[in-house]
Design a protein around this motif. Structure first.
Motif, PDB file in Angstrom:
ATOM      1  N   PHE A 192      34.864  36.594  21.908  1.00 56.97           N
ATOM      2  CA  PHE A 192      33.318  37.390  21.874  1.00 56.97           C
ATOM      3  C   PHE A 192      32.534  36.872  22.977  1.00 56.97           C
ATOM      4  N   ARG A 193      32.756  35.816  23.693  1.00 59.00           N
ATOM      5  CA  ARG A 193      31.737  35.288  24.572  1.00 59.00           C
ATOM      6  C   ARG A 193      32.532  35.184  26.084  1.00 59.00           C
ATOM      7  N   GLN A 194      33.209  36.265  26.445  1.00 58.16           N
ATOM      8  CA  GLN A 194      33.987  36.166  27.610  1.00 58.16           C
ATOM      9  C   GLN A 194      33.271  35.913  28.801  1.00 58.16           C
ATOM     10  N   THR A 195      32.124  36.219  29.033  1.00 59.43           N
ATOM     11  CA  THR A 195      31.388  35.788  30.412  1.00 59.43           C
ATOM     12  C   THR A 195      31.555  34.428  30.509  1.00 59.43           C
ATOM     13  N   PHE A 196      31.115  33.643  29.481  1.00 63.10           N
ATOM     14  CA  PHE A 196      31.049  32.150  29.391  1.00 63.10           C
ATOM     15  C   PHE A 196      32.743  31.557  29.892  1.00 63.10           C
ATOM     16  N   VAL A 197      33.536  32.113  29.211  1.00 59.29           N
ATOM     17  CA  VAL A 197      35.045  31.791  29.549  1.00 59.29           C
ATOM     18  C   VAL A 197      35.466  32.334  30.784  1.00 59.29           C
ATOM     19  N   ARG A 198      34.994  33.198  31.169  1.00 59.07           N
ATOM     20  CA  ARG A 198      35.406  33.554  32.691  1.00 59.07           C
ATOM     21  C   ARG A 198      34.955  32.714  33.777  1.00 59.07           C
ATOM     22  N   ARG A 199      33.420  32.320  33.479  1.00 59.82           N
ATOM     23  CA  ARG A 199      32.983  31.217  34.266  1.00 59.82           C
ATOM     24  C   ARG A 199      33.651  29.944  34.241  1.00 59.82           C
ATOM     25  N   LEU A 200      34.129  29.534  33.126  1.00 57.57           N
ATOM     26  CA  LEU A 200      34.999  28.235  32.994  1.00 57.57           C
ATOM     27  C   LEU A 200      36.204  28.406  33.734  1.00 57.57           C
ATOM     28  N   LEU A 201      36.987  29.638  33.659  1.00 57.79           N
ATOM     29  CA  LEU A 201      38.227  29.870  34.463  1.00 57.79           C
ATOM     30  C   LEU A 201      38.045  30.096  35.826  1.00 57.79           C
ATOM     31  N   GLY A 202      36.820  30.485  36.337  1.00 55.77           N
ATOM     32  CA  GLY A 202      36.481  30.983  37.911  1.00 55.77           C
ATOM     33  C   GLY A 202      36.845  32.284  38.023  1.00 55.77           C
ATOM     34  N   ARG A 203      36.883  32.949  37.066  1.00 53.14           N
ATOM     35  CA  ARG A 203      37.208  34.392  37.256  1.00 53.14           C
ATOM     36  C   ARG A 203      35.953  35.275  37.508  1.00 53.14           C
ATOM     37  N   PRO A 204      35.863  36.322  38.268  1.00 54.72           N
ATOM     38  CA  PRO A 204      34.646  37.287  38.284  1.00 54.72           C
ATOM     39  C   PRO A 204      34.202  37.816  36.845  1.00 54.72           C
ATOM     40  N   ASP A 205      33.161  38.186  36.803  1.00 52.89           N
ATOM     41  CA  ASP A 205      32.644  39.174  35.618  1.00 52.89           C
ATOM     42  C   ASP A 205      33.613  40.034  35.423  1.00 52.89           C
ATOM     43  N   ARG A 206      33.590  40.789  34.166  1.00 51.98           N
ATOM     44  CA  ARG A 206      34.113  42.067  33.819  1.00 51.98           C
ATOM     45  C   ARG A 206      33.632  43.128  34.782  1.00 51.98           C
ATOM     46  N   PRO A 207      34.755  43.894  35.221  1.00 56.38           N
ATOM     47  CA  PRO A 207      34.450  44.862  36.421  1.00 56.38           C
ATOM     48  C   PRO A 207      33.585  45.993  35.716  1.00 56.38           C
ATOM     49  N   ALA A 208      32.443  46.411  36.591  1.00 56.71           N
ATOM     50  CA  ALA A 208      31.597  47.601  35.726  1.00 56.71           C
ATOM     51  C   ALA A 208      32.359  48.697  35.399  1.00 56.71           C
ATOM     52  N   ALA A 209      31.754  49.327  34.488  1.00 56.23           N
ATOM     53  CA  ALA A 209      32.240  50.544  33.933  1.00 56.23           C
ATOM     54  C   ALA A 209      32.534  51.716  34.980  1.00 56.23           C
ATOM     55  N   ARG A 210      33.469  52.691  34.888  1.00 55.77           N
ATOM     56  CA  ARG A 210      33.448  53.838  35.950  1.00 55.77           C
ATOM     57  C   ARG A 210      32.453  55.079  35.459  1.00 55.77           C
ATOM     58  N   LEU A 211      32.249  55.724  36.384  1.00 55.92           N
ATOM     59  CA  LEU A 211      31.056  56.705  36.065  1.00 55.92           C
ATOM     60  C   LEU A 211      31.775  57.834  35.108  1.00 55.92           C
ATOM     61  N   ASP A 212      32.944  58.121  35.349  1.00 55.76           N
ATOM     62  CA  ASP A 212      33.611  59.143  34.422  1.00 55.76           C
ATOM     63  C   ASP A 212      33.794  58.683  32.998  1.00 55.76           C
ATOM     64  N   GLY A 213      33.653  57.403  32.687  1.00 53.80           N
ATOM     65  CA  GLY A 213      33.788  57.050  31.167  1.00 53.80           C
ATOM     66  C   GLY A 213      35.226  56.397  31.167  1.00 53.80           C
ATOM     67  N   ALA A 214      35.861  56.604  31.841  1.00 51.81           N
ATOM     68  CA  ALA A 214      37.298  56.160  31.390  1.00 51.81           C
ATOM     69  C   ALA A 214      37.486  54.589  31.801  1.00 51.81           C
ATOM     70  N   GLU A 215      38.206  53.964  30.895  1.00 50.86           N
ATOM     71  CA  GLU A 215      38.193  52.617  30.988  1.00 50.86           C
ATOM     72  C   GLU A 215      39.592  51.998  31.753  1.00 50.86           C
ATOM     73  N   ASP A 216      39.775  51.488  33.010  1.00 50.27           N
ATOM     74  CA  ASP A 216      40.658  51.158  33.361  1.00 50.27           C
ATOM     75  C   ASP A 216      41.528  50.027  32.770  1.00 50.27           C
ATOM     76  N   GLY A 217      40.765  49.279  32.149  1.00 50.52           N
ATOM     77  CA  GLY A 217      41.174  48.147  31.436  1.00 50.52           C
ATOM     78  C   GLY A 217      41.608  46.740  31.953  1.00 50.52           C
ATOM     79  N   ASP A 218      40.599  45.839  32.060  1.00 51.83           N
ATOM     80  CA  ASP A 218      40.920  44.556  32.710  1.00 51.83           C
ATOM     81  C   ASP A 218      41.668  43.782  31.970  1.00 51.83           C
ATOM     82  N   PRO A 219      43.000  43.616  32.478  1.00 50.61           N
ATOM     83  CA  PRO A 219      43.881  42.748  31.826  1.00 50.61           C
ATOM     84  C   PRO A 219      43.433  41.469  31.170  1.00 50.61           C
ATOM     85  N   LEU A 220      42.345  40.702  31.568  1.00 47.39           N
ATOM     86  CA  LEU A 220      42.206  39.580  31.105  1.00 47.39           C
ATOM     87  C   LEU A 220      41.000  39.665  30.006  1.00 47.39           C
TER      88      LEU A 220
END
Length: 80
Positions: A24-52
């Protein structure tokens, strides 16, 4: 209460907190892992689904539940 039960409860609590943070606090964990934040949502509303995102949710909930069950079982068996 014997020391091993308190140690198991403490370990279970640590696992529960780590799992909650992963799920539930993925931004903090992503920073610890050295990964970028979750990609921005698409304008058409579809989710590509970030595997991480899905890996952190599933693994985090599994670790959190394992910690709660571990601590609970040790405590309940000691009190029985």
């Amino acid at each position: 209460m014997p020391g091993y039960v308190l140690a198991a409860d403490a370990f279970g609590l640590i696992l529960a907190v780590v799992g909650f943070t992963m799920a539930f606090r993925q931004t903090f964990v992503r920073r610890l892992l050295g990964r970028p934040d979750r990609p921005a949502a698409r304008l058409d509303g579809a989710e590509d689904g970030d595997p991480l995102t899905y890996v952190l949710r599933i693994a985090g909930v599994m670790i959190m539940v394992f910690g709660v069950v571990l601590g609970g079982m040790f405590t309940l068996f000691q009190l029985a």
